[in-house]
Motif scaffolding. Structure first.
Motif, PDB file in Angstrom:
ATOM      1  N   ASP A  31       0.845  -1.196   0.000  1.00 36.89           N
ATOM      2  CA  ASP A  31       0.000   0.000   0.000  1.00 36.89           C
ATOM      3  C   ASP A  31       0.884   1.252   0.000  1.00 36.89           C
ATOM      4  O   ASP A  31       1.195   1.818   1.054  1.00 36.89           O
ATOM      5  CB  ASP A  31      -0.909  -0.029   1.250  1.00 36.89           C
ATOM      6  CG  ASP A  31      -1.823   1.185   1.290  1.00 36.89           C
ATOM      7  OD1 ASP A  31      -1.943   1.880   0.256  1.00 36.89           O
ATOM      8  OD2 ASP A  31      -2.399   1.448   2.372  1.00 36.89           O
ATOM      9  N   ILE A 160      10.496   0.002   0.026  1.00 33.23           N
ATOM     10  CA  ILE A 160      10.565   1.090  -0.956  1.00 33.23           C
ATOM     11  C   ILE A 160      11.961   1.718  -1.021  1.00 33.23           C
ATOM     12  O   ILE A 160      12.260   2.462  -1.943  1.00 33.23           O
ATOM     13  CB  ILE A 160       9.542   2.198  -0.596  1.00 33.23           C
ATOM     14  CG1 ILE A 160       9.783   2.680   0.853  1.00 33.23           C
ATOM     15  CG2 ILE A 160       8.119   1.685  -0.761  1.00 33.23           C
ATOM     16  CD1 ILE A 160       9.613   4.146   1.017  1.00 33.23           C
ATOM     17  N   ILE A 161      12.777   1.438  -0.020  1.00 33.23           N
ATOM     18  CA  ILE A 161      14.037   2.171   0.114  1.00 33.23           C
ATOM     19  C   ILE A 161      15.212   1.483  -0.582  1.00 33.23           C
ATOM     20  O   ILE A 161      16.015   2.144  -1.247  1.00 33.23           O
ATOM     21  CB  ILE A 161      14.387   2.349   1.615  1.00 33.23           C
ATOM     22  CG1 ILE A 161      13.281   3.127   2.327  1.00 33.23           C
ATOM     23  CG2 ILE A 161      15.722   3.058   1.780  1.00 33.23           C
ATOM     24  CD1 ILE A 161      13.395   3.089   3.840  1.00 33.23           C
ATOM     25  N   GLN A 220      13.268  -1.580  10.297  1.00 29.25           N
ATOM     26  CA  GLN A 220      13.685  -0.183  10.527  1.00 29.25           C
ATOM     27  C   GLN A 220      12.536   0.629  11.112  1.00 29.25           C
ATOM     28  O   GLN A 220      11.427   0.595  10.600  1.00 29.25           O
ATOM     29  CB  GLN A 220      14.145   0.481   9.224  1.00 29.25           C
ATOM     30  CG  GLN A 220      14.481   1.963   9.425  1.00 29.25           C
ATOM     31  CD  GLN A 220      15.165   2.619   8.243  1.00 29.25           C
ATOM     32  OE1 GLN A 220      16.372   2.834   8.259  1.00 29.25           O
ATOM     33  NE2 GLN A 220      14.400   2.939   7.207  1.00 29.25           N
ATOM     34  N   GLY A 222      11.798   4.036  10.996  1.00 32.24           N
ATOM     35  CA  GLY A 222      12.334   5.069  10.108  1.00 32.24           C
ATOM     36  C   GLY A 222      12.559   6.435  10.725  1.00 32.24           C
ATOM     37  O   GLY A 222      13.608   7.054  10.506  1.00 32.24           O
ATOM     38  N   VAL A 225      15.617   6.923  13.007  1.00 26.74           N
ATOM     39  CA  VAL A 225      16.822   6.786  12.172  1.00 26.74           C
ATOM     40  C   VAL A 225      17.009   8.059  11.358  1.00 26.74           C
ATOM     41  O   VAL A 225      18.119   8.591  11.253  1.00 26.74           O
ATOM     42  CB  VAL A 225      16.732   5.550  11.239  1.00 26.74           C
ATOM     43  CG1 VAL A 225      17.990   5.449  10.371  1.00 26.74           C
ATOM     44  CG2 VAL A 225      16.552   4.272  12.039  1.00 26.74           C
ATOM     45  N   PHE A 226      15.924   8.564  10.813  1.00 29.37           N
ATOM     46  CA  PHE A 226      15.976   9.790  10.015  1.00 29.37           C
ATOM     47  C   PHE A 226      16.546  10.944  10.844  1.00 29.37           C
ATOM     48  O   PHE A 226      17.455  11.658  10.403  1.00 29.37           O
ATOM     49  CB  PHE A 226      14.570  10.126   9.516  1.00 29.37           C
ATOM     50  CG  PHE A 226      14.511  11.340   8.632  1.00 29.37           C
ATOM     51  CD1 PHE A 226      14.718  11.228   7.269  1.00 29.37           C
ATOM     52  CD2 PHE A 226      14.253  12.599   9.160  1.00 29.37           C
ATOM     53  CE1 PHE A 226      14.685  12.348   6.446  1.00 29.37           C
ATOM     54  CE2 PHE A 226      14.216  13.718   8.351  1.00 29.37           C
ATOM     55  CZ  PHE A 226      14.423  13.596   6.985  1.00 29.37           C
ATOM     56  N   ALA A 229      20.170  10.445  11.545  1.00 24.29           N
ATOM     57  CA  ALA A 229      20.953  10.531  10.303  1.00 24.29           C
ATOM     58  C   ALA A 229      21.172  11.982   9.894  1.00 24.29           C
ATOM     59  O   ALA A 229      22.285  12.378   9.539  1.00 24.29           O
ATOM     60  CB  ALA A 229      20.256   9.752   9.186  1.00 24.29           C
ATOM     61  N   GLY A 316      24.436   5.075   9.030  1.00 24.80           N
ATOM     62  CA  GLY A 316      23.744   3.798   8.854  1.00 24.80           C
ATOM     63  C   GLY A 316      23.493   3.047  10.136  1.00 24.80           C
ATOM     64  O   GLY A 316      23.743   3.544  11.239  1.00 24.80           O
TER      65      GLY A 316
END
Ligand code: UT7
Length: 330
Positions: A31, A160-161, A220, A222, A225-226, A229, A316
């Motif tokens: 989705d 998707i990544i 993950q 996300g 982490v974002f 990062a 990472g």
């Protein structure tokens, strides 16, 4: 005036599989939609190694073969192969050993280095340190990941990544002041909860239960982490410039890990670099983990000039992160 010896990249090779997995393909699998993926990550498509029986080593071999060809290098001259990967062909032996066998590097020792998306950066510094001892003359550093082998294509948060690919460089001694000038590398294991594979290690060996719970795929969270990062990559890149009395004007290219276009933009802004000075191929290849930075060097090599100042930056899983300043030697 004689210069001290540095370790310089003297050749680059790269490989991405032919099969493309586009955002529109993913729309049919989970989705999601092209607009969301493009606006949140910058990714349009990624490459996937579909051939049965092919692994990370096969992509690495293709990248290294390009170096052997362009440098007319006898594989027997290679002293060492360092392979940065989180998707080794097998738990052991090291993928570097398998690569060495496949390319005929019979005089080389080799080992794998696991630092996720910072793997290539860490391996480059390790290889450079070997060269700087004076004992080793030709070291292959390869970043390769077959992320499709650890991605859950029912999980829209991760599938998707990531994509598959390999990039390699040859490191040799340089006496003209070119090569690796400085680097800052960081690790913080408390970040492991946000990006990891739950099972298949010694903590939670593979079992029917772990397979049923889909615990052999990359997990993950996300957002955290974002956040780490954006801060990690930008801070370390700015610190590297500052301690070397450099500004954005001195830098010819930023070579960032390709995880998310928004993270890349934040790092470039912090360094005072316009977009024209930033290598970006995330739209075509997605996040190939250890391969992103050498794949950028591979794609941009014809645009680089001897003496150009490059900053390589990554963030990472681990967490691991860092930045390196190199003077291009070719
Ligand atoms: O390379 C190693 C290091 N990794 C990274 O640097 C990756 C860092 N993280 C990221 O790049 C981003 O966090 C992601 C791209 C993974 C996700 O982007 P985000 O802007 O952080 O999205 P989110 O997870 O906060 O989700 C926002 C919304 C949610 O919906 P609601 O709760 O607002 O209704 C998600 O359910 O978007 C939804 N969503 C999606 N929608 C369509 C999450 N994934 C998708 C998707 N397609 N694939």
């Amino acid at each position: 005036m004689s210069q001290t010896m540095k370790a310089a990249i003297t050749a680059v090779g790269g490989y991405v599989p032919e099969t493309k997995l586009t955002n529109f393909d993913l729309e049919k699998m989970v989705d999601t939609n092209d607009e969301w993926i493009k606006s949140r990550t910058g990714i349009e498509e990624r490459r996937i190694l579909r051939e049965p029986g092919k692994a990370s080593s096969d992509m690495a071999v293709k990248a290294i073969a390009e170096i052997l060809r362009t440098k007319n290098l006898d594989p027997l001259e290679i002293d060492c192969i360092i392979c940065a990967t989180v998707t080794p062909d097998m738990v052991f032996p090291a993928t570097a050993n398998i690569i060495g066998d496949k390319v005929g590097a019979k005089n080389a020792f080799g080992f794998d280095l696991g630092a996720a998306c910072s793997g290539f950066l860490f391996a480059l510094n390790t290889g450079a340190a070997f060269i700087e001892t004076g004992k080793y003359k030709k070291i292959i550093v390869v970043g390769v990941d077959k992320m499709s082998s650890i991605i859950d294509y029912t999980d829209r948060a991760t599938c998707i990544i990531f994509g598959d690919g390999a990039g390699a460089v040859l490191l040799e001694p340089n006496f003209e002041g070119m090569g690796l000038q400085d680097a800052i590398l960081k690790s913080d294991g408390s970040g492991r909860d946000f990006l990891h594979i739950k099972a298949g290690g010694s903590l939670k060996p593979a079992s029917v239960e772990t397979v049923m719970a889909r615990e052999h795929y990359a997990f993950q969270d996300g957002q955290p982490v974002f956040k780490f990062a954006v801060k990690g990559m930008a801070d370390v890149s700015a610190e590297l410039l500052e301690r070397n009395n450099l500004t954005g004007d001195d830098i010819a290219w930023l070579v960032p890990h390709q995880a998310n276009l928004r993270i890349i933009d934040a790092t470039a802004n912090r360094m005072g670099l316009p977009k024209e000075k930033v290598m970006i191929n995330i739209q075509k290849f997605g996040n190939t983990t250890a391969a992103t930075i050498p794949l950028c060097l591979w794609e941009w090599q014809t645009k680089l000039n001897k003496g150009d100042n490059l900053v390589l930056a990554a963030f990472g899983g681990g967490f691991t992160w860092g930045a390196a300043w190199i003077k291009w030697a070719i």
